[in-house]
Write a protein that holds these residues in place. Structure first.
Motif, mmCIF file in Angstrom:
data_model
loop_
_atom_site.group_PDB
_atom_site.id
_atom_site.type_symbol
_atom_site.label_atom_id
_atom_site.label_comp_id
_atom_site.label_asym_id
_atom_site.label_seq_id
_atom_site.Cartn_x
_atom_site.Cartn_y
_atom_site.Cartn_z
ATOM 1 N N LEU A 203 0.835 -1.201 0.000
ATOM 2 C CA LEU A 203 0.000 0.000 0.000
ATOM 3 C C LEU A 203 0.869 1.249 0.000
ATOM 4 O O LEU A 203 2.071 1.180 0.287
ATOM 5 N N PRO A 204 0.303 2.419 -0.295
ATOM 6 C CA PRO A 204 1.118 3.640 -0.366
ATOM 7 C C PRO A 204 1.898 3.945 0.909
ATOM 8 O O PRO A 204 2.994 4.496 0.849
ATOM 9 N N GLY A 205 1.364 3.597 2.074
ATOM 10 C CA GLY A 205 2.052 3.885 3.329
ATOM 11 C C GLY A 205 2.943 2.765 3.819
ATOM 12 O O GLY A 205 3.300 2.724 5.003
ATOM 13 N N GLU A 206 3.353 1.864 2.933
ATOM 14 C CA GLU A 206 4.153 0.697 3.324
ATOM 15 C C GLU A 206 5.402 1.075 4.105
ATOM 16 O O GLU A 206 6.121 2.018 3.762
ATOM 17 N N SER A 207 5.668 0.301 5.163
ATOM 18 C CA SER A 207 6.859 0.504 5.975
ATOM 19 C C SER A 207 7.328 -0.842 6.506
ATOM 20 O O SER A 207 6.524 -1.597 7.066
ATOM 21 N N VAL A 208 8.610 -1.164 6.312
ATOM 22 C CA VAL A 208 9.204 -2.377 6.870
ATOM 23 C C VAL A 208 10.507 -1.970 7.542
ATOM 24 O O VAL A 208 11.468 -1.586 6.876
ATOM 25 N N LEU A 209 10.545 -2.032 8.876
ATOM 26 C CA LEU A 209 11.711 -1.589 9.641
ATOM 27 C C LEU A 209 12.173 -2.693 10.573
ATOM 28 O O LEU A 209 11.367 -3.297 11.282
ATOM 29 N N THR A 210 13.485 -2.951 10.568
ATOM 30 C CA THR A 210 14.080 -3.935 11.467
ATOM 31 C C THR A 210 15.088 -3.241 12.369
ATOM 32 O O THR A 210 15.987 -2.540 11.883
ATOM 33 N N ARG A 211 14.922 -3.439 13.659
ATOM 34 C CA ARG A 211 15.829 -2.881 14.660
ATOM 35 C C ARG A 211 15.996 -3.915 15.767
ATOM 36 O O ARG A 211 15.159 -4.791 15.951
ATOM 37 N N SER A 212 17.081 -3.800 16.529
ATOM 38 C CA SER A 212 17.169 -4.574 17.764
ATOM 39 C C SER A 212 16.164 -4.012 18.756
ATOM 40 O O SER A 212 15.688 -2.870 18.613
ATOM 41 N N ILE A 213 15.828 -4.789 19.764
ATOM 42 C CA ILE A 213 14.925 -4.285 20.803
ATOM 43 C C ILE A 213 15.523 -3.032 21.432
ATOM 44 O O ILE A 213 14.820 -2.037 21.669
ATOM 45 N N ALA A 214 16.835 -3.048 21.677
ATOM 46 C CA ALA A 214 17.497 -1.868 22.238
ATOM 47 C C ALA A 214 17.371 -0.680 21.297
ATOM 48 O O ALA A 214 17.152 0.460 21.730
ATOM 49 N N GLY A 215 17.487 -0.941 19.986
ATOM 50 C CA GLY A 215 17.357 0.130 19.006
ATOM 51 C C GLY A 215 15.964 0.707 18.959
ATOM 52 O O GLY A 215 15.780 1.930 18.863
ATOM 53 N N TRP A 216 14.964 -0.165 19.032
ATOM 54 C CA TRP A 216 13.579 0.323 19.017
ATOM 55 C C TRP A 216 13.303 1.213 20.223
ATOM 56 O O TRP A 216 12.555 2.196 20.129
ATOM 57 N N LYS A 217 13.888 0.879 21.370
ATOM 58 C CA LYS A 217 13.635 1.661 22.580
ATOM 59 C C LYS A 217 14.211 3.069 22.505
ATOM 60 O O LYS A 217 13.792 3.949 23.261
ATOM 61 N N LYS A 218 15.139 3.278 21.591
ATOM 62 C CA LYS A 218 15.786 4.589 21.474
ATOM 63 C C LYS A 218 15.100 5.507 20.470
ATOM 64 O O LYS A 218 15.506 6.654 20.321
ATOM 65 N N GLN A 219 14.098 5.008 19.748
ATOM 66 C CA GLN A 219 13.472 5.829 18.718
ATOM 67 C C GLN A 219 11.967 5.931 18.917
ATOM 68 O O GLN A 219 11.377 5.211 19.721
#
Length: 235
Positions: A203-219
Motif C-alpha cells: 500500500l502507499p504507506g508501506e513501511s518495513v523496519l528492522t531494529r534490535s529491541i534496544a534500538g527500538w527503545k531509542k526511537q
C-alpha cells in the motif's frame, strides 16, 4: 468429474486488483460462477473491480468465516461435486493462510478434488523477504494471547525457540491492538533480539523496519495503530 477449487488471492488493501494480481489470475476469476468467500459484501467489491463474465447478481457466493460451523462445510463442496469450478477468496491476501478457507481446502483434498493455488500478495512472505531475518527457518504463529501475562509468556517462549533454532518467528495482531503488542515485545524480549515491524504492505504507506529491541527503545514508536501489521523477531 468434479470441478476445480481455485485459491484466489486478494489485494492487501484498497487498491485495484490489476495493481497487485497477475493477468492470469484475473483471467481465471472472470469465467467463474461459484465462489466461497469470507464476507459477501467485500467479495462483490473485489469481483466487480476484477471483472467477471457474468453480472454480479448472477454469481453464486457462499460465506465461510469464523462463524461457519464444521457441519456446514460439506455443503460448500456441492458445486464442485456437481462439476463446477469454484473460487475461494479471503478478505485480503492468500486464502487458506491464517484464514478459515483452509478447512474447505482440507475437505477438497480428502475428496481428491483438484486444488489450484494462484499467485498473489502474501503479507507474511513479503514481510519476511524485506526483514533481513532468517528466511531459511521461520514459523508463523498467528495471533498471540490477548491477556498481558499470557502474551508475555508466549513472547518469551517464542524468543527462546528462535534463539535455539535460529528461527524467525512471525505473528500478527488485531490492528487496534498493534501498539499494545509492540510495547509488550519491547518489555518481554532481550535487547539484542531483532524485531521487524512490517505495516501496510503493498500500500502507499508501506513501511518495513528492522531494529534490535534496544534500538527500538531509542526511537519514536512506529505509527501502526489500526494499520495491518506483521511482527517478526529473531533472537
Amino acid at each position: 468429474m468434479a470441478g476445480t477449487l481455485f485459491l484466489i488471492p486478494v489485494p492487501l488493501g484498497p487498491t485495484a486488483p490489476q495493481e497487485s494480481l497477475p493477468a492470469n489470475v484475473l483471467a481465471a476469476v472472470r469465467p467463474l460462477t461459484y465462489f466461497v468467500v469470507e464476507q459477501a459484501k467485500t467479495a462483490r467489491a473485489f469481483l466487480k473491480a476484477a471483472g467477471t463474465d457474468l453480472p454480479l447478481q448472477e454469481l453464486q457466493l457462499q460465506e465461510l468465516n469464523e462463524h461457519t460451523k464444521a457441519n456446514q462445510l460439506d455443503r460448500l463442496l456441492e458445486p464442485l461435486r456437481a462439476g463446477h469450478d469454484v473460487g475461494l477468496l479471503s478478505e485480503a491476501g492468500c486464502p487458506a493462510v491464517a484464514d478459515p478457507g483452509a478447512n474447505l481446502v482440507a475437505l477438497a483434498q480428502q475428496e481428491n478434488i483438484r486444488v489450484v493455488p494462484l499467485i498473489g500478495p502474501s503479507s507474511l512472505l513479503l514481510a519476511l523477504m524485506a526483514s533481513g531475518l532468517n528466511g531459511q527457518r521461520f514459523a508463523f504463529q498467528g495471533y498471540l494471547p490477548a491477556k498481558d501475562a499470557d502474551r508475555t509468556k508466549m513472547l518469551r517462549d517464542l524468543e527462546s525457540e528462535s534463539k535455539k533454532r535460529q528461527q524467525t518467528q512471525l505473528f500478527i495482531e488485531t490492528p487496534y491492538r498493534n501498539r499494545a503488542m509492540f510495547d509488550a515485545i519491547l518489555q518481554a524480549c532481550q535487547p539484542s533480539t531483532r524485531l521487524t515491524v512490517a505495516t501496510d504492505l503493498t500500500l502507499p504507506g508501506e513501511s518495513v523496519l528492522t531494529r534490535s529491541i534496544a534500538g527500538w527503545k531509542k526511537q519514536t514508536p512506529p505509527e501502526i495503530e489500526r494499520r495491518p501489521t506483521v511482527f517478526l523477531l529473531l533472537a
